[in-house]
Design an enzyme around this catalytic site. Structure first.
Site, PDB file in Angstrom:
ATOM      1  N   LYS A 119      11.925  25.134 -12.146  1.00  0.00           N
ATOM      2  CA  LYS A 119      11.711  26.839 -12.416  1.00  0.00           C
ATOM      3  C   LYS A 119      10.097  27.278 -12.106  1.00  0.00           C
ATOM      4  O   LYS A 119       9.848  28.093 -11.516  1.00  0.00           O
ATOM      5  CB  LYS A 119      11.854  26.938 -13.841  1.00  0.00           C
ATOM      6  N   GLU A 141      13.224  37.912 -19.122  1.00  0.00           N
ATOM      7  CA  GLU A 141      14.380  37.528 -20.274  1.00  0.00           C
ATOM      8  C   GLU A 141      14.763  36.085 -20.096  1.00  0.00           C
ATOM      9  O   GLU A 141      14.747  35.508 -19.057  1.00  0.00           O
ATOM     10  CB  GLU A 141      15.557  38.614 -20.035  1.00  0.00           C
ATOM     11  N   SER A 408      17.236  18.537 -11.367  1.00  0.00           N
ATOM     12  CA  SER A 408      16.629  19.836 -11.377  1.00  0.00           C
ATOM     13  C   SER A 408      15.529  19.782 -12.547  1.00  0.00           C
ATOM     14  O   SER A 408      14.431  20.345 -12.592  1.00  0.00           O
ATOM     15  CB  SER A 408      17.312  21.029 -11.602  1.00  0.00           C
TER      16      SER A 408
HETATM   17  C1  LIG Z   1      17.246  26.850 -15.505  1.00  0.00           C
HETATM   18  C2  LIG Z   1      17.727  25.603 -15.111  1.00  0.00           C
HETATM   19  C3  LIG Z   1      18.894  25.183 -14.143  1.00  0.00           C
HETATM   20  C4  LIG Z   1      19.754  26.326 -13.795  1.00  0.00           C
HETATM   21  O1  LIG Z   1      19.122  27.360 -12.829  1.00  0.00           O
HETATM   22  P1  LIG Z   1      19.301  27.465 -11.383  1.00  0.00           P
HETATM   23  O2  LIG Z   1      18.807  28.666 -10.841  1.00  0.00           O
HETATM   24  O3  LIG Z   1      20.771  27.319 -11.117  1.00  0.00           O
HETATM   25  O4  LIG Z   1      18.577  26.456 -10.741  1.00  0.00           O
HETATM   26  C5  LIG Z   1      19.260  24.160 -13.763  1.00  0.00           C
HETATM   27  N1  LIG Z   1      18.535  23.195 -14.240  1.00  0.00           N
HETATM   28  C6  LIG Z   1      17.428  23.026 -15.106  1.00  0.00           C
HETATM   29  C7  LIG Z   1      16.696  21.893 -15.399  1.00  0.00           C
HETATM   30  C8  LIG Z   1      17.159  24.596 -15.682  1.00  0.00           C
HETATM   31  O5  LIG Z   1      15.934  24.398 -16.216  1.00  0.00           O
END
Ligand SMILES: *Cc1c(COP(=O)(O)O)cnc(C)c1O
Length: 425
Positions: A119, A141, A408
């Site tokens: 993010k 938000e 992610s």
């Molecule tokens: C917020 C988040 C997501 C989901 O958000 P995307 O916009 O789909 O990437 C996925 N993995 C993690 C670790 C997150 O914090």
């Protein structure tokens, strides 16, 4: 293929903003073409009240200028490197590969970034735009608080005032993130209306933006919202795939067979996919939250249970009931628990360029344990959905195949949920 509705689209927040939303801007087939910016096939667009059009135009203009400005690129690259920790490694998961007995599995380590997930790529990019636009107040938000924390982080870094809207029910469930945001100097405003969760927080944030649009930037956390957000946020995450492409070519001398990523709003997935879209042989696989079952309310698999509609200013797949009301969603991972999906994903799916599959809560929890024990990496529960898909797919693939799984984020934030759900001695 879905068509853009000609008649009125129901905007879930329209009633609450006392007229400012007006009838949504409906782009009929006559007024939009496939080449219109911000359209992905029939999806995307800009379904917002007149009062926000100028702000979106300004943001788009500034973004297009910044993109061409070497000074902006240099500053962003430097922050990504020295603050966020880029480039992230592409790690060969040897023991996981052996265990599954199929393709070579590489992990793109977005979990190693500052704040623990991808993010920050987008938050840093938008923060630099806020500065360029001469604004000093940022609103956002948040549902689970992850995006709120990333936003509060960059606001502290840049010296911006930061207000984060959060449903009071979510605040109760995510106490630690509320504390984190406050520690970082952000104001967290509890939203006590409706279900007291994310969609109510979205309404309040939109209301704030309409009122304070001159001084305030709305920092959207995924590839959602009205144009230019889905395109802009995707561009800030393209670095994931750009790095991964070069890294896999260096390590293997060839492109991967598949790239797998979890899809909430879809920002980490589109970031991982984008540089491979033109390489038609690379399979792109998005994994949605299959939750605890197939009934509406038990999952967040928009492509399994949703249909096209408008949420938060964009036209895409939305989980909704027969009356067009936004459905409740469920996932063990808060970050995948969103009723809509980025419009570019809907476009890629219609075009047959990417496929989308669900992974259940249980599969994600099992994948978490497997990755923890084979590689010493505890993934975020969101990322564990992508790992679950490689576990399913590996036995059907060749040993000469190469798969990249985007991790992610890291699992530290999920330790409480993992403890509740796993029976570990
Ligand atoms: C917020 C988040 C997501 C989901 O958000 P995307 O916009 O789909 O990437 C996925 N993995 C993690 C670790 C997150 O914090």
């Amino acid at each position: 293929m879905a068509t853009v509705p000609k008649s009125t689209v129901r905007l879930p927040m329209s009633r609450k903003i006392g007229g400012t939303w007006g009838p949504p801007r409906v782009l009929s087939e006559q007024t939009h073409s496939k080449n219109e910016p911000g359209r992905f096939g029939v999806y995307g667009g800009r379904y917002v009240p007149e009062t926000l059009m100028a702000a979106l135009d300004e943001l788009e203009r500034e973004y297009l200028k910044a993109k061409q400005d070497p000074k902006f690129r240099k500053r962003l690259d430097e922050l990504l490197r020295t603050y966020a920790g880029r480039p992230t490694p592409l790690f060969f998961a040897r023991r996981l590969t052996e265990k599954l007995g199929g393709p070579k599995i590489y992990l793109k380590r977005e979990d190693l970034l500052h704040t623990g997930a991808h993010k920050i790529n987008n938050c840093l990019g938008q923060a630099l735009l806020v500065e360029r636009m001469g604004k000093h107040r940022v609103i956002a938000e948040t549902g689970a608080g992850q995006h709120g924390v990333a936003t509060a982080t960059v606001c502290a870094l840049m010296g911006f005032e930061c207000v984060v809207y959060m449903g009071t029910e979510d605040m109760r469930r995510q106490e630690l993130n509320v504390f984190r945001m406050r520690l970082l100097g952000a104001e967290v405003r509890g939203v006590d209306s409706g279900s007291r969760t994310l969609k109510d927080a979205i309404n309040e944030a939109m209301r704030d933006w309409v009122t304070n649009v001159r001084t305030t930037h709305y920092l959207l956390g995924s590839v959602l919202g009205a144009h230019p957000y889905p395109t802009m946020v995707r561009d800030f995450h393209r670095v994931i795939g750009r790095e991964a492409r070069a890294q896999v070519l260096k390590a293997e001398g060839k492109l991967p067979t598949a790239v797998i990523a979890c899809v909430g709003g879809g920002s980490n997935a589109i970031g991982a996919f984008y540089e491979f879209i033109k390489d038609k042989r690379v399979k792109l696989v998005g994994v949605e939250a299959g939750g605890r079952g197939e009934s509406l309310g038990d999952h967040a698999a928009r492509f399994r249970g949703g249909k096209p509609g408008v949420l938060q200013g964009t036209y895409s797949y939305v989980l909704q009931d027969a009356g067009g009301q936004i459905a409740l969603t469920h996932s063990v991972s808060a970050g995948l628990d969103y009723p809509s999906i980025g419009p570019e994903h809907a476009g890629l799916r219609d075009a047959g360029r990417a496929e989308y599959v669900p992974a259940s809560d249980k599969e994600a929890l099992e994948a978490t344990i497997l990755l923890a024990r084979t590689e010493g990496i505890i993934p975020a529960l969101e990322s564990a959905h992508a790992v679950a898909e490689v576990i399913k797919r590996a036995p059907k693939m060749k040993k000469s195949d190469v798969v990249i799984v985007n991790i992610s984020g890291r699992g530290d934030k999920d330790i409480g949920i993992l403890r509740e759900n796993l029976d570990i001695e």
